[in-house]
Design a protein around this motif. Structure first.
Motif, PDB file in Angstrom:
ATOM      1  N   THR A  29       0.913  -1.205  -0.069  1.00 16.31           N
ATOM      2  CA  THR A  29       0.081  -0.061   0.032  1.00 16.31           C
ATOM      3  C   THR A  29       1.090   1.365  -0.012  1.00 16.31           C
ATOM      4  OG1 THR A  29      -0.198  -0.130   2.495  1.00 16.31           O
ATOM      5  CG2 THR A  29      -1.881  -1.169   1.295  1.00 16.31           C
ATOM      6  N   ILE A  30       0.254   2.500  -0.555  1.00 16.56           N
ATOM      7  CA  ILE A  30       1.173   3.363  -0.272  1.00 16.56           C
ATOM      8  C   ILE A  30       0.299   4.643   0.482  1.00 16.56           C
ATOM      9  CG2 ILE A  30       1.881   3.137  -2.599  1.00 16.56           C
ATOM     10  CD1 ILE A  30      -0.144   5.099  -4.009  1.00 16.56           C
ATOM     11  N   GLY A  70     -15.447   4.970  -6.359  1.00 16.28           N
ATOM     12  CA  GLY A  70     -16.162   3.874  -6.099  1.00 16.28           C
ATOM     13  C   GLY A  70     -15.753   3.152  -4.717  1.00 16.28           C
ATOM     14  N   MET A  71     -14.487   2.504  -4.896  1.00 18.36           N
ATOM     15  CA  MET A  71     -13.951   1.908  -3.589  1.00 18.36           C
ATOM     16  C   MET A  71     -14.091   2.935  -2.378  1.00 18.36           C
ATOM     17  SD  MET A  71     -12.718  -0.372  -5.392  1.00 18.36           S
ATOM     18  CE  MET A  71     -12.285  -0.912  -6.884  1.00 18.36           C
ATOM     19  N   LEU A  72     -14.195   3.892  -2.486  1.00 18.38           N
ATOM     20  CA  LEU A  72     -14.089   5.059  -1.224  1.00 18.38           C
ATOM     21  C   LEU A  72     -15.594   5.380  -0.921  1.00 18.38           C
ATOM     22  CD1 LEU A  72     -12.598   7.356   0.669  1.00 18.38           C
ATOM     23  CD2 LEU A  72     -12.950   8.790  -1.310  1.00 18.38           C
ATOM     24  N   ILE A  73     -16.205   5.898  -1.811  1.00 17.86           N
ATOM     25  CA  ILE A  73     -17.648   6.517  -1.417  1.00 17.86           C
ATOM     26  C   ILE A  73     -18.529   5.584  -0.876  1.00 17.86           C
ATOM     27  CG2 ILE A  73     -19.375   7.809  -2.244  1.00 17.86           C
ATOM     28  CD1 ILE A  73     -17.204   9.493  -3.823  1.00 17.86           C
ATOM     29  N   GLY A  95      -4.628   4.290   3.343  1.00 17.41           N
ATOM     30  CA  GLY A  95      -3.556   3.693   2.408  1.00 17.41           C
ATOM     31  C   GLY A  95      -4.174   3.154   1.246  1.00 17.41           C
ATOM     32  N   VAL A  96      -3.568   3.118   0.208  1.00 16.57           N
ATOM     33  CA  VAL A  96      -4.011   2.945  -1.123  1.00 16.57           C
ATOM     34  C   VAL A  96      -3.409   1.422  -1.524  1.00 16.57           C
ATOM     35  CG1 VAL A  96      -4.548   3.359  -3.731  1.00 16.57           C
ATOM     36  CG2 VAL A  96      -4.498   5.177  -1.878  1.00 16.57           C
ATOM     37  N   ARG A 103      -5.008   1.111 -11.138  1.00 14.10           N
ATOM     38  CA  ARG A 103      -6.034   1.728 -10.593  1.00 14.10           C
ATOM     39  C   ARG A 103      -6.188   1.094  -9.080  1.00 14.10           C
ATOM     40  NH1 ARG A 103      -9.857  -2.744 -10.431  1.00 14.10           N
ATOM     41  NH2 ARG A 103      -9.409  -4.256 -12.096  1.00 14.10           N
ATOM     42  N   THR A 104      -6.818   1.869  -8.296  1.00 12.14           N
ATOM     43  CA  THR A 104      -7.113   1.642  -6.883  1.00 12.14           C
ATOM     44  C   THR A 104      -8.023   0.295  -6.631  1.00 12.14           C
ATOM     45  OG1 THR A 104      -7.218   3.663  -6.294  1.00 12.14           O
ATOM     46  CG2 THR A 104      -8.128   2.129  -4.429  1.00 12.14           C
ATOM     47  N   ALA A 105      -7.327  -0.931  -5.988  1.00 14.21           N
ATOM     48  CA  ALA A 105      -8.110  -1.930  -5.515  1.00 14.21           C
ATOM     49  C   ALA A 105      -8.504  -1.890  -4.356  1.00 14.21           C
ATOM     50  CB  ALA A 105      -6.914  -3.321  -5.713  1.00 14.21           C
ATOM     51  N   ALA A 106      -8.050  -1.465  -3.492  1.00 13.47           N
ATOM     52  CA  ALA A 106      -8.799  -1.391  -2.286  1.00 13.47           C
ATOM     53  C   ALA A 106      -8.192  -0.106  -1.158  1.00 13.47           C
ATOM     54  CB  ALA A 106      -8.539  -2.729  -1.273  1.00 13.47           C
ATOM     55  N   LEU A 107      -8.814   0.286  -0.187  1.00 12.78           N
ATOM     56  CA  LEU A 107      -8.333   1.428   0.581  1.00 12.78           C
ATOM     57  C   LEU A 107      -8.088   0.731   1.959  1.00 12.78           C
ATOM     58  CD1 LEU A 107     -10.502   4.061  -0.877  1.00 12.78           C
ATOM     59  CD2 LEU A 107      -8.203   4.119  -1.045  1.00 12.78           C
TER      60      LEU A 107
END
Length: 238
Positions: A29-30, A70-73, A95-96, A103-107
């Motif tokens: 994660t970053i 989408g992953m966030l909201i 973390g991302v 693309r973002t896979a999860a947070l």
């Protein structure tokens, strides 16, 4: 999966049940604040562009933000309107986990958050602490319209609220505050509300039809399906 969200999302949103996680769930994660670093976002966008060869750069940026929002909201809104829970979703607390395609896979959250403090704005950490600064950076660095990116965030938020309204599982006060955000022309500081009017319901064959005000440009990405009646451009719907 964040345990407190396990049963919050209705079936229509089930795919997002594991998109918010706790530390240790994802490797590599970053920090969320790295998304405000032009060098980092350029690398992510370069990787993402390989999945859409020949795609318009503005459309790539738009599509990347749709994945991220989408992953966030969606799960964060679930926590707010169902559990009245304040999750640490500000860029400085998150973390991302990047997908191999960029693309973002999860947070990844620092913790499970806490019950909302009295009289605190329910959605401020989500939009003021994450969405707004991310949009400001992407709009400036990639030279795309802030209206486009806010439309992406708003369409996802509005759809999520509608799904919870239909499911009947949300707390009425929290759900009402979410809809009020969409219906107010200005924010508490008096500035224009960028979410106002981003989703509308014009009549089509006598029936109100959900539609974005600003096109997301996905029609400029080869092989990506159009979004149907949600698109405001008839020529882009095919």
């Amino acid at each position: 999966m964040l345990p407190v969200l396990a049963q919050c999302l209705p079936e229509a949103l089930a795919w997002y049940r594991d998109k918010l996680a706790l530390p240790g769930a994802h490797a590599g994660t970053i920090p969320g604040t790295d998304l405000l670093d032009g060098a980092v976002t350029e690398r992510l966008m370069t990787r993402f562009s390989k999945s859409h060869p020949g795609g318009d750069r503005r459309a790539l940026v738009s599509m990347w933000t749709q994945w991220h929002f989408g992953m966030l909201i969606i799960p964060a809104t679930a926590a707010i309107v169902v559990l009245d829970r304040d999750l640490p979703v500000g860029l400085d607390r998150i973390g991302v986990a990047p997908h191999e395609e960029g693309r973002t896979a999860a947070l990844v959250l620092a913790d499970e958050g806490e019950k909302r403090a009295p009289r605190a704005a329910r959605f401020s950490r989500l939009f003021d602490g994450h969405v707004a600064p991310l949009i400001a950076h992407f709009a400036s660095h990639f030279e795309v319209s802030p209206r486009l990116l806010w439309s992406n965030a708003t369409a996802i938020f509005e759809w999520t609220l509608q799904e919870f309204a239909a499911a009947g599982t949300a707390q009425p006060e929290a759900l009402g505050e979410g809809f009020a955000l969409l219906q107010s022309q200005s924010g508490p500081d008096g500035r224009r509300n960028p979410m106002f009017g981003a989703v509308r319901y014009p009549l089509c064959d006598g029936e109100p039809t959900r539609q974005r005000k600003v096109c997301c440009l996905r029609y400029l990405l080869p092989g990506v399906a159009c979004c149907g009646s949600l698109c405001p451009l008839p020529e882009a719907r095919g």
